[in-house]
Design an enzyme around this catalytic site. Structure first.
Site, PDB file in Angstrom:
ATOM      1  N   ARG A   1       0.865  -1.182   0.000  1.00 29.78           N
ATOM      2  CA  ARG A   1       0.000   0.000   0.000  1.00 29.78           C
ATOM      3  C   ARG A   1       0.894   1.222   0.000  1.00 29.78           C
ATOM      4  O   ARG A   1       2.126   1.111   0.169  1.00 29.78           O
ATOM      5  CB  ARG A   1      -1.019   0.009   1.140  1.00 29.78           C
ATOM      6  CG  ARG A   1      -0.683  -0.670   2.424  1.00 29.78           C
ATOM      7  CD  ARG A   1       0.464  -0.086   3.170  1.00 29.78           C
ATOM      8  NE  ARG A   1       0.310   1.348   3.368  1.00 29.78           N
ATOM      9  CZ  ARG A   1       1.282   2.178   3.657  1.00 29.78           C
ATOM     10  NH1 ARG A   1       2.530   1.721   3.804  1.00 29.78           N
ATOM     11  NH2 ARG A   1       1.080   3.464   3.817  1.00 29.78           N
ATOM     12  N   GLY A   2       0.291   2.396  -0.192  1.00 29.78           N
ATOM     13  CA  GLY A   2       1.056   3.621  -0.354  1.00 29.78           C
ATOM     14  C   GLY A   2       1.149   3.890  -1.844  1.00 29.78           C
ATOM     15  O   GLY A   2       1.529   3.003  -2.620  1.00 29.78           O
ATOM     16  N   ALA A   3       0.798   5.107  -2.242  1.00 35.81           N
ATOM     17  CA  ALA A   3       0.663   5.410  -3.666  1.00 35.81           C
ATOM     18  C   ALA A   3       1.907   5.047  -4.483  1.00 35.81           C
ATOM     19  O   ALA A   3       1.800   4.320  -5.480  1.00 35.81           O
ATOM     20  CB  ALA A   3       0.268   6.880  -3.841  1.00 35.81           C
TER      21      ALA A   3
ATOM     22  N   ARG B   1      -7.111  -0.527  -7.180  1.00 38.68           N
ATOM     23  CA  ARG B   1      -7.450   0.517  -6.193  1.00 38.68           C
ATOM     24  C   ARG B   1      -7.706   1.816  -6.943  1.00 38.68           C
ATOM     25  O   ARG B   1      -6.912   2.226  -7.790  1.00 38.68           O
ATOM     26  CB  ARG B   1      -6.339   0.705  -5.139  1.00 38.68           C
ATOM     27  CG  ARG B   1      -6.190  -0.534  -4.231  1.00 38.68           C
ATOM     28  CD  ARG B   1      -5.494  -0.207  -2.930  1.00 38.68           C
ATOM     29  NE  ARG B   1      -6.389   0.502  -2.017  1.00 38.68           N
ATOM     30  CZ  ARG B   1      -5.988   1.022  -0.852  1.00 38.68           C
ATOM     31  NH1 ARG B   1      -4.729   0.951  -0.492  1.00 38.68           N
ATOM     32  NH2 ARG B   1      -6.857   1.637  -0.067  1.00 38.68           N
TER      33      ARG B   1
ATOM     34  N   GLN C   1      -2.004   1.824   9.872  1.00 37.22           N
ATOM     35  CA  GLN C   1      -0.702   1.993   9.221  1.00 37.22           C
ATOM     36  C   GLN C   1       0.277   2.733  10.118  1.00 37.22           C
ATOM     37  O   GLN C   1       1.483   2.492  10.056  1.00 37.22           O
ATOM     38  CB  GLN C   1      -0.868   2.791   7.908  1.00 37.22           C
ATOM     39  CG  GLN C   1      -1.559   2.071   6.783  1.00 37.22           C
ATOM     40  CD  GLN C   1      -3.046   2.341   6.772  1.00 37.22           C
ATOM     41  OE1 GLN C   1      -3.640   2.712   7.792  1.00 37.22           O
ATOM     42  NE2 GLN C   1      -3.666   2.164   5.628  1.00 37.22           N
TER      43      GLN C   1
ATOM     44  N   ASP D   1      -2.067  10.553  -2.001  1.00 39.12           N
ATOM     45  CA  ASP D   1      -2.393   9.495  -2.960  1.00 39.12           C
ATOM     46  C   ASP D   1      -2.731  10.080  -4.317  1.00 39.12           C
ATOM     47  O   ASP D   1      -2.583   9.422  -5.347  1.00 39.12           O
ATOM     48  CB  ASP D   1      -3.541   8.635  -2.446  1.00 39.12           C
ATOM     49  CG  ASP D   1      -3.060   7.741  -1.311  1.00 39.12           C
ATOM     50  OD1 ASP D   1      -2.942   8.247  -0.176  1.00 39.12           O
ATOM     51  OD2 ASP D   1      -2.754   6.566  -1.572  1.00 39.12           O
TER      52      ASP D   1
ATOM     53  N   ASN E   1      -5.614  11.881   0.555  1.00 38.03           N
ATOM     54  CA  ASN E   1      -4.678  11.067   1.325  1.00 38.03           C
ATOM     55  C   ASN E   1      -5.518  10.245   2.298  1.00 38.03           C
ATOM     56  O   ASN E   1      -6.748  10.380   2.349  1.00 38.03           O
ATOM     57  CB  ASN E   1      -3.654  11.957   2.054  1.00 38.03           C
ATOM     58  CG  ASN E   1      -2.497  11.166   2.638  1.00 38.03           C
ATOM     59  OD1 ASN E   1      -1.922  10.314   1.963  1.00 38.03           O
ATOM     60  ND2 ASN E   1      -2.158  11.417   3.899  1.00 38.03           N
ATOM     61  N   LYS E   2      -4.866   9.406   3.049  1.00 39.33           N
ATOM     62  CA  LYS E   2      -5.547   8.498   3.982  1.00 39.33           C
ATOM     63  C   LYS E   2      -6.613   9.222   4.798  1.00 39.33           C
ATOM     64  O   LYS E   2      -6.411  10.346   5.247  1.00 39.33           O
ATOM     65  CB  LYS E   2      -4.491   7.878   4.907  1.00 39.33           C
ATOM     66  CG  LYS E   2      -5.009   6.856   5.899  1.00 39.33           C
ATOM     67  CD  LYS E   2      -5.858   5.751   5.284  1.00 39.33           C
ATOM     68  CE  LYS E   2      -5.191   5.026   4.151  1.00 39.33           C
ATOM     69  NZ  LYS E   2      -6.162   4.163   3.378  1.00 39.33           N
TER      70      LYS E   2
END
Lengths: 357, 357
Positions: B55-57, B98, B205, B246, B256-257
């Protein structure tokens, strides 16, 4: 029990006359298990408060009152000096159980006054009077919640989604609830209210208690994590916010469960009404502002995981303040049993105490 | 592997030349278990992205590039038509894994262009070129992170506690990290930086990945729940906020998250600098504003508990948006590999693309 008809489907504490004990729902294991624990002395009640078997400022106040009454029963066969010494220890023990909620100290002061007033009598007679006093405080809390509910319900539109943080419901009080009492009253008035419940880390009062309690009363509820409140406001999904309080300062600043301040800041940004529902027993007029409200810091293990599960490294440093303070300027109105105070101020709060219900 | 020296102690994905597979750290089980999973086709990589093994862009972008390269190797013995059809399916599969992070689409476009450019050649030759392209993109991401780190480190004071949300670290990129890359660079420059990590529900996270990753590099970190950020700012314990992104819109709004928006609103209230660290590959200039960034809604089970543990009633309604959008006006500066853009605007962002590193 006589005089204590069920105020809602949920009662966190109730006196069992047959056993002579106070029974409390173990709020640490809800909703997975519904378990009643029975307590027969002040020290057991203090430990129940500390470990959060019972939580919520008004419920803690009631529990402490019963803790004193139970201790008086336990010690009623001692002589006057022994009884007085034992009671004094009990007061100290309970006063140390949780520092932030003022209802605890308010309840202990009421019990102390009752004890002082009954002083010429024998310990066994005093014990009876203290139990009666605890019963009265519990009944008064339910009455206050119902009055808060009636005053607050009028503030909500006919159809609304209300965001709440933590659990200021029947489980946090003697029954009915403060923030959730307002919602219960609005629903009883025929309003179409749905609730958005912040899960409220680390103890998850929202995910576990608020959701469960509203389900018992068939009030629609949607669960979110704490960090979703801003998104929901951005989406136009929040019509009002209602929270409880653990201590309100003389100027209207108030302490409540950690994260309340963040919700208040977001509500202000989005022009959403932010209401605080709390009985007068939550107001600490000795504190000029919220800056001097003591903030309890709890064990870091609560943040590293939940229950038996740990997901963060065991050795990571943690902060765990259990409460934060929201300044009065972010509060649209304070809802008490004596009425609704818009834009709380020192003068406005003082006036609340002059008005009869 | 040649050309890929470890950029930090943590590398979420690395090519295994002996097995011909991409290996990824399973980020769902960190920090309890450190487990490498190996993937040999696009569909397995797509499912790893969907289930958040990776995960993470930026890391998702690299994983997708390797997914395409792996699929080309797998299909290299087919005829041209079969190869082309198989590759087209692989692109579709990965594009659906995603929706919010734009690096995924950026990476797929780069791979598509490489595929088109290599078209006259035989599938086996194309497969070799696509693998080389994936290697280059991974190396380029690390270079970009190091440049972001250098630019961003200069913004931090000599001593600072920096709050971050989610994990925009080595684990979210090809290595080194964006937000945590800035912190690594500042520490390397001799600054005394400590990190305050939001746990970042529901996937945690922060509690699991950011804490673990910083511990590997011996950078001091303190863990808090998401709802404590406001309290920490009230206490003066936050000197700056740095987060990743993201997807950044042409005007500087960014996704973002979930929860990032709340932190930004609080930082503004407290006059705390709020920085976004992201490579240019995260900027989607086709979107004028953040309003049209698609927000992924994930399974409600993630909110009702964590992992195998469920603490909320199974039947409670849940919202689970994985991201939120923060308006550019709340961003103090955007930190990219091409430099620092203060008060991001459409013109400023356009200019970033004209400047060489």
């Amino acid at each position: 029990m006589a005089g204590l008809c069920p105020p809602s489907s949920v009662q966190p504490l109730r006196w069992n006359d047959a056993s002579g004990r106070i029974e409390m729902i173990d709020q640490r294991v809800l909703p997975g298990r519904f378990e009643l624990l029975a307590f027969d002395c002040a020290s057991a009640v203090a430990s129940a408060i500390r470990s959060m078997v019972v939580r919520g400022a008004p419920a803690i106040g009631c529990a402490a009152a019963y803790g004193i009454a139970l201790e008086a029963r336990r010690l009623q066969h001692l002589d006057r000096a022994g009884f007085a010494a034992g009671m004094s220890t009990a007061f100290e023990l309970l006063a140390q159980s949780r520092p932030t909620a003022v209802n605890l100290f308010w309840a202990l002061q009421r019990m102390q006054a009752a004890l002082a007033g009954a002083q010429p009598q024998a310990p066994s007679a005093i014990a009876g009077l203290l139990l009666q006093q605890a019963h009265e405080m519990l009944a008064a809390d339910v009455r206050a919640n119902r009055a808060i509910g009636a005053h607050g319900a009028a503030l909500l539109p006919q159809t609304a989604q209300v965001l709440t943080h933590c659990n200021a419901g029947a489980l946090a009080t003697a029954g009915y609830g403060t923030a959730l009492g307002v919602i219960r009253s609005a629903v009883a008035d025929g309003k179409r209210i749905s609730v958005l419940a912040d899960e409220t880390r680390p103890f998850l009062q929202g995910a576990r208690l608020t959701v469960w309690e509203l389900q018992q009363d068939h009030i629609p509820v949607t669960l979110i994590t704490d960090n979703m409140a801003g998104y929901m406001m951005q989406q136009g999904s929040v019509d009002a916010v209602i929270v409880g309080a653990d201590r309100v300062a003389a100027n209207g600043d108030f302490a409540n469960k950690i994260g309340t301040y963040m919700v208040a800041v977001l509500a202000r940004r989005h022009g959403i009404a932010f209401y605080v529902a709390a009985p007068l027993s939550t107001i600490d007029r000795k504190l000029a502002t919220g800056a001097s409200i003591p903030i309890e810091e709890r064990d870091g293990a609560e943040v590293r995981g939940f229950g038996e599960l740990r997901w963060a490294p065991a050795d990571v440093a943690v902060r765990n303040p259990a409460f934060d303070v929201t300044p009065a300027e972010l509060v649209t109105a304070l809802i008490t049993e004596n009425g609704v105070l818009r834009s709380p101020s020192t003068a406005g709060i003082a006036a609340l105490f002059d008005e009869p219900d």
